[in-house]
Design an enzyme around this catalytic site. Sequence first.
Site, PDB file in Angstrom:
ATOM      1  N   ASN A 244       0.853  -1.190   0.000  1.00  0.00           N
ATOM      2  CA  ASN A 244       0.000   0.000   0.000  1.00  0.00           C
ATOM      3  C   ASN A 244       0.890   1.241   0.000  1.00  0.00           C
ATOM      4  O   ASN A 244       1.705   1.419   0.915  1.00  0.00           O
ATOM      5  CB  ASN A 244      -0.907  -0.024   1.243  1.00  0.00           C
ATOM      6  CG  ASN A 244      -1.914   1.100   1.231  1.00  0.00           C
ATOM      7  OD1 ASN A 244      -1.578   2.240   0.955  1.00  0.00           O
ATOM      8  ND2 ASN A 244      -3.156   0.791   1.557  1.00  0.00           N
TER       9      ASN A 244
ATOM     10  N   ASP B  32      -0.174   4.486  -0.058  1.00  0.00           N
ATOM     11  CA  ASP B  32      -0.915   5.693   0.314  1.00  0.00           C
ATOM     12  C   ASP B  32      -0.032   6.757   0.954  1.00  0.00           C
ATOM     13  O   ASP B  32      -0.144   7.952   0.655  1.00  0.00           O
ATOM     14  CB  ASP B  32      -2.034   5.366   1.301  1.00  0.00           C
ATOM     15  CG  ASP B  32      -3.176   4.593   0.693  1.00  0.00           C
ATOM     16  OD1 ASP B  32      -3.191   4.413  -0.536  1.00  0.00           O
ATOM     17  OD2 ASP B  32      -4.062   4.155   1.450  1.00  0.00           O
ATOM     18  N   HIS B  33       0.841   6.336   1.869  1.00  0.00           N
ATOM     19  CA  HIS B  33       1.523   7.330   2.700  1.00  0.00           C
ATOM     20  C   HIS B  33       2.752   7.929   2.035  1.00  0.00           C
ATOM     21  O   HIS B  33       3.343   8.870   2.574  1.00  0.00           O
ATOM     22  CB  HIS B  33       1.786   6.764   4.081  1.00  0.00           C
ATOM     23  CG  HIS B  33       0.489   6.496   4.786  1.00  0.00           C
ATOM     24  ND1 HIS B  33      -0.401   7.512   5.071  1.00  0.00           N
ATOM     25  CD2 HIS B  33      -0.106   5.346   5.178  1.00  0.00           C
ATOM     26  CE1 HIS B  33      -1.481   6.992   5.650  1.00  0.00           C
ATOM     27  NE2 HIS B  33      -1.333   5.684   5.716  1.00  0.00           N
TER      28      HIS B  33
ATOM     29  N   ARG C 225       3.739  18.941   1.716  1.00  0.00           N
ATOM     30  CA  ARG C 225       4.421  20.122   1.188  1.00  0.00           C
ATOM     31  C   ARG C 225       3.753  20.693  -0.046  1.00  0.00           C
ATOM     32  O   ARG C 225       4.184  21.717  -0.578  1.00  0.00           O
ATOM     33  CB  ARG C 225       5.881  19.770   0.851  1.00  0.00           C
ATOM     34  CG  ARG C 225       6.779  19.567   2.052  1.00  0.00           C
ATOM     35  CD  ARG C 225       7.001  20.837   2.837  1.00  0.00           C
ATOM     36  NE  ARG C 225       7.716  21.851   2.061  1.00  0.00           N
ATOM     37  CZ  ARG C 225       9.025  21.973   2.066  1.00  0.00           C
ATOM     38  NH1 ARG C 225       9.778  21.176   2.790  1.00  0.00           N
ATOM     39  NH2 ARG C 225       9.592  22.914   1.346  1.00  0.00           N
TER      40      ARG C 225
ATOM     41  N   HIS D 284      -5.630   3.623  -1.703  1.00  0.00           N
ATOM     42  CA  HIS D 284      -6.963   3.967  -1.212  1.00  0.00           C
ATOM     43  C   HIS D 284      -7.303   5.382  -1.650  1.00  0.00           C
ATOM     44  O   HIS D 284      -6.697   6.351  -1.184  1.00  0.00           O
ATOM     45  CB  HIS D 284      -6.971   3.858   0.317  1.00  0.00           C
ATOM     46  CG  HIS D 284      -8.298   4.115   0.950  1.00  0.00           C
ATOM     47  ND1 HIS D 284      -8.518   3.922   2.298  1.00  0.00           N
ATOM     48  CD2 HIS D 284      -9.482   4.537   0.450  1.00  0.00           C
ATOM     49  CE1 HIS D 284      -9.768   4.209   2.592  1.00  0.00           C
ATOM     50  NE2 HIS D 284     -10.366   4.605   1.474  1.00  0.00           N
TER      51      HIS D 284
ATOM     52  N   ARG E  70      -9.560   8.027  -1.055  1.00  0.00           N
ATOM     53  CA  ARG E  70     -10.564   8.456  -0.087  1.00  0.00           C
ATOM     54  C   ARG E  70     -11.450   9.553  -0.673  1.00  0.00           C
ATOM     55  O   ARG E  70     -11.049  10.285  -1.573  1.00  0.00           O
ATOM     56  CB  ARG E  70      -9.888   8.976   1.185  1.00  0.00           C
ATOM     57  CG  ARG E  70      -9.371   7.877   2.094  1.00  0.00           C
ATOM     58  CD  ARG E  70      -8.745   8.462   3.342  1.00  0.00           C
ATOM     59  NE  ARG E  70      -8.465   7.414   4.319  1.00  0.00           N
ATOM     60  CZ  ARG E  70      -9.308   7.042   5.285  1.00  0.00           C
ATOM     61  NH1 ARG E  70     -10.482   7.643   5.394  1.00  0.00           N
ATOM     62  NH2 ARG E  70      -8.986   6.089   6.128  1.00  0.00           N
TER      63      ARG E  70
ATOM     64  N   ARG F 120      -7.290  12.781   0.906  1.00  0.00           N
ATOM     65  CA  ARG F 120      -6.269  13.238   1.850  1.00  0.00           C
ATOM     66  C   ARG F 120      -4.864  12.757   1.495  1.00  0.00           C
ATOM     67  O   ARG F 120      -3.884  13.356   1.947  1.00  0.00           O
ATOM     68  CB  ARG F 120      -6.609  12.820   3.281  1.00  0.00           C
ATOM     69  CG  ARG F 120      -6.490  11.331   3.544  1.00  0.00           C
ATOM     70  CD  ARG F 120      -6.747  10.985   4.986  1.00  0.00           C
ATOM     71  NE  ARG F 120      -8.116  11.265   5.364  1.00  0.00           N
ATOM     72  CZ  ARG F 120      -8.651  10.853   6.514  1.00  0.00           C
ATOM     73  NH1 ARG F 120      -7.934  10.173   7.374  1.00  0.00           N
ATOM     74  NH2 ARG F 120      -9.910  11.126   6.798  1.00  0.00           N
ATOM     75  N   HIS F 121      -4.763  11.667   0.758  1.00  0.00           N
ATOM     76  CA  HIS F 121      -3.428  11.233   0.324  1.00  0.00           C
ATOM     77  C   HIS F 121      -3.455  10.902  -1.178  1.00  0.00           C
ATOM     78  O   HIS F 121      -3.087  11.747  -1.977  1.00  0.00           O
ATOM     79  CB  HIS F 121      -2.867  10.096   1.180  1.00  0.00           C
ATOM     80  CG  HIS F 121      -3.839   9.056   1.641  1.00  0.00           C
ATOM     81  ND1 HIS F 121      -4.543   8.244   0.793  1.00  0.00           N
ATOM     82  CD2 HIS F 121      -4.205   8.683   2.913  1.00  0.00           C
ATOM     83  CE1 HIS F 121      -5.286   7.406   1.507  1.00  0.00           C
ATOM     84  NE2 HIS F 121      -5.119   7.651   2.783  1.00  0.00           N
TER      85      HIS F 121
ATOM     86  N   GLU G 201      -8.582   0.517  -3.318  1.00  0.00           N
ATOM     87  CA  GLU G 201      -9.406   0.580  -2.113  1.00  0.00           C
ATOM     88  C   GLU G 201     -10.285   1.818  -2.153  1.00  0.00           C
ATOM     89  O   GLU G 201      -9.837   2.902  -2.534  1.00  0.00           O
ATOM     90  CB  GLU G 201      -8.538   0.655  -0.856  1.00  0.00           C
ATOM     91  CG  GLU G 201      -7.933  -0.650  -0.430  1.00  0.00           C
ATOM     92  CD  GLU G 201      -7.309  -0.564   0.952  1.00  0.00           C
ATOM     93  OE1 GLU G 201      -7.296   0.532   1.560  1.00  0.00           O
ATOM     94  OE2 GLU G 201      -6.828  -1.597   1.434  1.00  0.00           O
TER      95      GLU G 201
ATOM     96  N   THR H 290      -7.190   6.400  10.020  1.00  0.00           N
ATOM     97  CA  THR H 290      -7.023   5.248   9.140  1.00  0.00           C
ATOM     98  C   THR H 290      -8.291   4.417   9.232  1.00  0.00           C
ATOM     99  O   THR H 290      -9.167   4.714  10.047  1.00  0.00           O
ATOM    100  CB  THR H 290      -5.783   4.433   9.532  1.00  0.00           C
ATOM    101  OG1 THR H 290      -5.569   3.395   8.575  1.00  0.00           O
ATOM    102  CG2 THR H 290      -5.914   3.832  10.915  1.00  0.00           C
ATOM    103  N   THR H 291      -8.403   3.390   8.410  1.00  0.00           N
ATOM    104  CA  THR H 291      -9.620   2.588   8.394  1.00  0.00           C
ATOM    105  C   THR H 291      -9.790   1.865   9.724  1.00  0.00           C
ATOM    106  O   THR H 291      -8.912   1.119  10.148  1.00  0.00           O
ATOM    107  CB  THR H 291      -9.574   1.561   7.240  1.00  0.00           C
ATOM    108  OG1 THR H 291      -9.357   2.267   6.026  1.00  0.00           O
ATOM    109  CG2 THR H 291     -10.877   0.792   7.155  1.00  0.00           C
TER     110      THR H 291
ATOM    111  N   GLU I 180     -10.868  -9.569   2.770  1.00  0.00           N
ATOM    112  CA  GLU I 180      -9.620  -9.196   3.424  1.00  0.00           C
ATOM    113  C   GLU I 180      -9.917  -9.016   4.906  1.00  0.00           C
ATOM    114  O   GLU I 180     -10.701  -8.138   5.286  1.00  0.00           O
ATOM    115  CB  GLU I 180      -9.027  -7.921   2.833  1.00  0.00           C
ATOM    116  CG  GLU I 180      -7.706  -7.546   3.484  1.00  0.00           C
ATOM    117  CD  GLU I 180      -6.928  -6.463   2.755  1.00  0.00           C
ATOM    118  OE1 GLU I 180      -6.068  -5.835   3.400  1.00  0.00           O
ATOM    119  OE2 GLU I 180      -7.181  -6.248   1.555  1.00  0.00           O
TER     120      GLU I 180
ATOM    121  N   HIS J 183      -3.582  -4.775   7.818  1.00  0.00           N
ATOM    122  CA  HIS J 183      -3.757  -3.618   8.688  1.00  0.00           C
ATOM    123  C   HIS J 183      -2.895  -3.778   9.933  1.00  0.00           C
ATOM    124  O   HIS J 183      -3.075  -4.695  10.715  1.00  0.00           O
ATOM    125  CB  HIS J 183      -5.211  -3.372   9.100  1.00  0.00           C
ATOM    126  CG  HIS J 183      -5.459  -1.932   9.485  1.00  0.00           C
ATOM    127  ND1 HIS J 183      -5.664  -0.940   8.552  1.00  0.00           N
ATOM    128  CD2 HIS J 183      -5.505  -1.316  10.678  1.00  0.00           C
ATOM    129  CE1 HIS J 183      -5.854   0.223   9.160  1.00  0.00           C
ATOM    130  NE2 HIS J 183      -5.742   0.023  10.450  1.00  0.00           N
ATOM    131  N   GLY J 184      -1.931  -2.873  10.058  1.00  0.00           N
ATOM    132  CA  GLY J 184      -1.093  -2.823  11.242  1.00  0.00           C
ATOM    133  C   GLY J 184       0.019  -3.854  11.299  1.00  0.00           C
ATOM    134  O   GLY J 184       0.683  -3.991  12.330  1.00  0.00           O
TER     135      GLY J 184
ATOM    136  N   GLY K  75       1.252  -1.557   4.305  1.00  0.00           N
ATOM    137  CA  GLY K  75       1.616  -0.249   3.790  1.00  0.00           C
ATOM    138  C   GLY K  75       2.362   0.635   4.756  1.00  0.00           C
ATOM    139  O   GLY K  75       3.570   0.840   4.631  1.00  0.00           O
TER     140      GLY K  75
END
Length: 250
Positions: A12, A14-15, A23, A48, A50, A54-55, A75, A105-106, A156, A199-200, A221
């Site tokens: 993932n 996303d980040h 920036r 993802h 959203r 946001r990302h 996603e 986060t989700t 998932e 997740h996590g 991710g």
Amino acid sequence: MADRGRLRLGINIDHVATVRNARGSAWPDPLRAALLAEAAGADGITAHLREDRRHIRDADMEALRAGIGIPLNFECAATDEMQAILLRLKPHAACLVPEKREERTTEGGLDVAGDEARLKDYIAPLREAGIRVSMFIGHEAAQIEASARIGAAVVELHTGLYSELDAEGRQAEAGAELAALRRGAALAASLGLEVHAGHGLTYENVEPVAAIPELAELNIGHFLIGEAVFLGLGPAIEEMRRRMDAARFR
């Protein structure tokens, strides 16, 4: 018993977009991260989109769809806007997730059982378009069974609670959650669903999850993007792959 073969790894990205957006520049580029992940042996890329962008942004999804040579797992929330984008881009897979504007986060899984009729109608045109539809859910039997009834190809399983309990040192509770994930994976596979999880997950907690024989894929991710700051993205992914394979083939 499911085939305890090689477990796929989806990355993932996303980040990478989160850092870019902080920036307001063009760097770092999520597509470049996806290509580096592909070169490091990733089996797929997850992103993802959203509702609040946001990302990941629409242009990122366009670039990923056109630019990578491995499957794109898109996603999103089950909204009309996202359905239209999915039908236009036709990614390999669509993973439907719950989404709240205020969350970081989700949080938790999708309530498929409580929204079964709408979700069945929602995914029908996606399936007709050749998109593999996945439901991001908890391990509860009701959610797994509802996912099978509506025609999802994949579930998932949300590993967030297991990851949190393990990180807090609450090993008995983490063990109980892991056992529930195992039962959920077995049930899903028995219903003909492909089973993924995520997740996590980190280096420290991934191996017990990777050892669940019914799992076909892990999606990871945030942790790996963080490790990439110190190790580089390729080496970070390679280490996760090593740990997954160690759990799978020991």
